[in-house]
Scaffold this motif. Structure first.
Motif, PDB file in Angstrom:
ATOM      1  N   ASP A   1       6.855  -9.040   4.601  1.00  0.00           N
ATOM      2  CA  ASP A   1       7.164  -9.818   5.797  1.00  0.00           C
ATOM      3  C   ASP A   1       5.900 -10.566   6.251  1.00  0.00           C
ATOM      4  O   ASP A   1       4.925  -9.950   6.690  1.00  0.00           O
ATOM      5  N   ASP A   2       5.945 -11.907   6.132  1.00  0.00           N
ATOM      6  CA  ASP A   2       4.763 -12.708   6.469  1.00  0.00           C
ATOM      7  C   ASP A   2       4.363 -12.569   7.932  1.00  0.00           C
ATOM      8  O   ASP A   2       3.180 -12.615   8.261  1.00  0.00           O
ATOM      9  N   ASN A   3       5.363 -12.388   8.827  1.00  0.00           N
ATOM     10  CA  ASN A   3       5.028 -12.221  10.234  1.00  0.00           C
ATOM     11  C   ASN A   3       4.180 -10.967  10.437  1.00  0.00           C
ATOM     12  O   ASN A   3       3.159 -10.987  11.121  1.00  0.00           O
ATOM     13  N   ARG A   4       4.597  -9.869   9.800  1.00  0.00           N
ATOM     14  CA  ARG A   4       3.836  -8.617   9.963  1.00  0.00           C
ATOM     15  C   ARG A   4       2.445  -8.741   9.329  1.00  0.00           C
ATOM     16  O   ARG A   4       1.478  -8.164   9.837  1.00  0.00           O
TER      17      ARG A   4
ATOM     18  N   ALA B   1       0.719 -11.472   9.277  1.00  0.00           N
ATOM     19  CA  ALA B   1      -0.064 -12.272  10.233  1.00  0.00           C
ATOM     20  C   ALA B   1      -0.535 -11.385  11.384  1.00  0.00           C
ATOM     21  O   ALA B   1      -1.691 -11.483  11.829  1.00  0.00           O
ATOM     22  N   VAL B   2       0.343 -10.490  11.847  1.00  0.00           N
ATOM     23  CA  VAL B   2      -0.042  -9.545  12.905  1.00  0.00           C
ATOM     24  C   VAL B   2      -1.208  -8.683  12.400  1.00  0.00           C
ATOM     25  O   VAL B   2      -2.203  -8.476  13.099  1.00  0.00           O
TER      26      VAL B   2
ATOM     27  N   ARG C   1      -4.480 -10.294  12.651  1.00  0.00           N
ATOM     28  CA  ARG C   1      -4.973 -10.284  14.042  1.00  0.00           C
ATOM     29  C   ARG C   1      -5.536  -8.922  14.415  1.00  0.00           C
ATOM     30  O   ARG C   1      -6.427  -8.804  15.236  1.00  0.00           O
TER      31      ARG C   1
ATOM     32  N   ASN D   1       1.500 -10.658   0.326  1.00  0.00           N
ATOM     33  CA  ASN D   1       2.959 -10.537   0.307  1.00  0.00           C
ATOM     34  C   ASN D   1       3.365 -10.153  -1.114  1.00  0.00           C
ATOM     35  O   ASN D   1       3.120 -10.909  -2.062  1.00  0.00           O
TER      36      ASN D   1
ATOM     37  N   THR E   1       5.860  -5.081  21.632  1.00  0.00           N
ATOM     38  CA  THR E   1       6.361  -6.463  21.604  1.00  0.00           C
ATOM     39  C   THR E   1       7.475  -6.703  22.620  1.00  0.00           C
ATOM     40  O   THR E   1       7.707  -7.835  23.006  1.00  0.00           O
TER      41      THR E   1
ATOM     42  N   ALA F   1      12.927  -7.954  11.477  1.00  0.00           N
ATOM     43  CA  ALA F   1      12.563  -9.148  10.691  1.00  0.00           C
ATOM     44  C   ALA F   1      12.902 -10.413  11.489  1.00  0.00           C
ATOM     45  O   ALA F   1      12.166 -11.401  11.437  1.00  0.00           O
ATOM     46  N   ASN F   2      14.008 -10.387  12.255  1.00  0.00           N
ATOM     47  CA  ASN F   2      14.384 -11.559  13.055  1.00  0.00           C
ATOM     48  C   ASN F   2      13.721 -11.570  14.423  1.00  0.00           C
ATOM     49  O   ASN F   2      13.338 -12.618  14.925  1.00  0.00           O
TER      50      ASN F   2
ATOM     51  N   LYS G   1      10.963  -9.946  15.350  1.00  0.00           N
ATOM     52  CA  LYS G   1       9.509  -9.709  15.289  1.00  0.00           C
ATOM     53  C   LYS G   1       9.093  -8.505  16.124  1.00  0.00           C
ATOM     54  O   LYS G   1       7.969  -8.443  16.635  1.00  0.00           O
TER      55      LYS G   1
END
Ligand SMILES: NC(=O)c1ccc[n+]([C@@H]2O[C@H](COP(=O)([O-])OP(=O)(O)OC[C@H]3O[C@@H](n4cnc5c(N)ncnc54)[C@H](O)[C@@H]3O)[C@@H](O)[C@H]2O)c1
Ligand SMILES: [Zn+2]
Ligand SMILES: [Zn+2]
Length: 365
Positions: free
Chosen positions: A220-223, A225-226, A229, A237, A335, A354-355, A357
């Protein structure tokens, strides 16, 4: 001495609790409901009743809802994390009094059995992980906590309660099962497979030891990216099936000193077997429901260590201090926020991470 042999509390009638409360109840695979339930009562002298102020949902609650945890039977109030205020104590509780603010450990510990004396609270012969599993849990207005003296921790004035909810389970899990068992060292190279709340908790606490590289691996690219940070030096990935190749390029073909498994499926444990460098450690955190192949034909001469652990939460007092002194900020993991009345929406949000975040959702009781 077991619960059944403990004397009945002399003041039992005085501590009887009346009335009902709202609670999230497991109703069998795929089913849950917000119901009115009787408020819990003191049943052993070492119990405390805690009025919940904040709780949360764990990935393990989703496992229960799938029917993966047979010890948790329909009718059970879920939840094993949270903070609150002592409402009532049994006559043998000496460390707390009504009105005290407390952090609830996800692990109940008698403090006296052979495993508790070894600080392996997770294997306490009459406790362990029972909250929201074998006994009613924290996703309610009130909860009964057995062995209150050794299963609750006082919250100092001024402490941020939301941050402390992360100390009931996920921070000690990432730290004890991943970082401590994985022997993360200054200058070492670490890969964490799985960037969910547990993998991210391992990432936050691995940085106590200043490793040179922390490579986060997820689909998961969002995770990812987190994770960057939160201090990851690289995100990989693994959806393209080339994670091993990528990590080998990053580590001069050596692999990593510590490979932390924070997913709980065969593919990710086998990935750790391929990523670990000679002399390294595979620290498993994931809860595995199916068999996993151990490739001893590749590993026998590589001087590696494999560790497993159920979180003991023995590091809660230490983690308390690191949060208090701002060495880590577990609030980063939060979140979303919901009221207990809307806990079904909280489950929807958390269950579709996943949707949405979502990482951790706070539920205010
Ligand atoms: N040992 C313990 O005491 C203990 C305590 C609590 C939780 N756990 C376990 O830790 C694990 C992680 O918990 P969580 O709440 O962070 O889970 P989670 O489901 O929120 O996160 C798992 C992450 O793994 C990623 N993932 C899934 N398949 C993958 C694959 N093939 N390759 C790479 N990444 C993949 C997902 O995208 C997700 O980000 C679970 O198995 C949980 O049951 C263990
Ligand atoms: Zn949990
Ligand atoms: Zn014990």
């Amino acid at each position: 001495m077991t619960l059944t042999t403990l004397p009945k509390p002399a003041t039992r009638d005085k501590v009887a609790t009346t009335g009902t409360m709202k609670a999230l109840v497991y109703r069998g695979p795929g089913k849950k409901a917000l119901e009115d339930r009787p408020k819990p009562d003191i049943t052993a002298p070492t119990d405390a009743i805690v009025k919940i102020t904040k709780t949360t949902i764990c990935g393990t609650d989703l496992h229960i809802l799938k029917g993966d945890v047979p010890t948790c039977q329909p009718g059970r109030i879920l939840g094993h994390e949270g903070v609150g205020v002592i409402d009532k104590i049994g006559p043998a509780v000496t460390a707390f009094k009504p009105g005290d603010r407390v952090l609830i450990s996800c692990i109940s510990a008698c403090g006296k059995c052979v495993y508790c004396r070894k600080l392996m609270y997770s294997h306490c012969t009459t406790g362990g992980w029972i909250l929201g599993n074998k006994i009613d849990g924290t996703q309610a207005e009130f909860v009964r906590i057995p062995y209150a003296d050794t299963s609750l921790y006082p919250i100092p004035d001024g402490a941020d309660e939301e941050a402390l909810v992360m100390l009931s389970d996920i921070l000690p899990t990432g730290f004890e099962c991943g970082v401590l068992n994985g022997k993360v060292q200054p200058g070492s190279t670490v890969a964490i497979v799985g960037a969910g709340p547990i993998g991210l908790a391992a990432l936050l606490t691995a940085q106590f030891y200043s490793p040179a590289e922390i490579i986060m691996i997820d689909l998961d690219d969002n995770r990812l990216a987190v994770a960057k940070r939160f201090g990851a030096t690289a995100g990989v990935n693994s959806a393209d099936g080339k994670a091993v190749e990528t990590v080998m390029k990053m580590t001069d073909k050596r692999g990593v000193d510590t490979a932390i498994e924070a997913v709980g499926i065969p593919a990710t444990f086998e990935l750790c077997e391929k990523l670990v460098a000679p002399g390294g450690t595979i620290a498993n955190i994931g809860v595995h429901g199916t068999k996993v192949d151990l490739h001893l034909e590749n590993l026998w001469d590589r001087n590696i260590t494999i560790t497993t652990r159920l979180v003991d939460t023995v590091t809660i007092p230490m983690l308390f201090k690191t949060v208090g002194s701002h060495k880590i900020d577990p609030k980063l993991l939060i979140t979303h926020r919901f009221k207990l009345d809307h806990i079904l929406d909280a489950y929807e949000t958390f269950g579709h991470a996943a949707n949405t975040k979502a990482l951790k959702v706070i539920i205010e009781a």
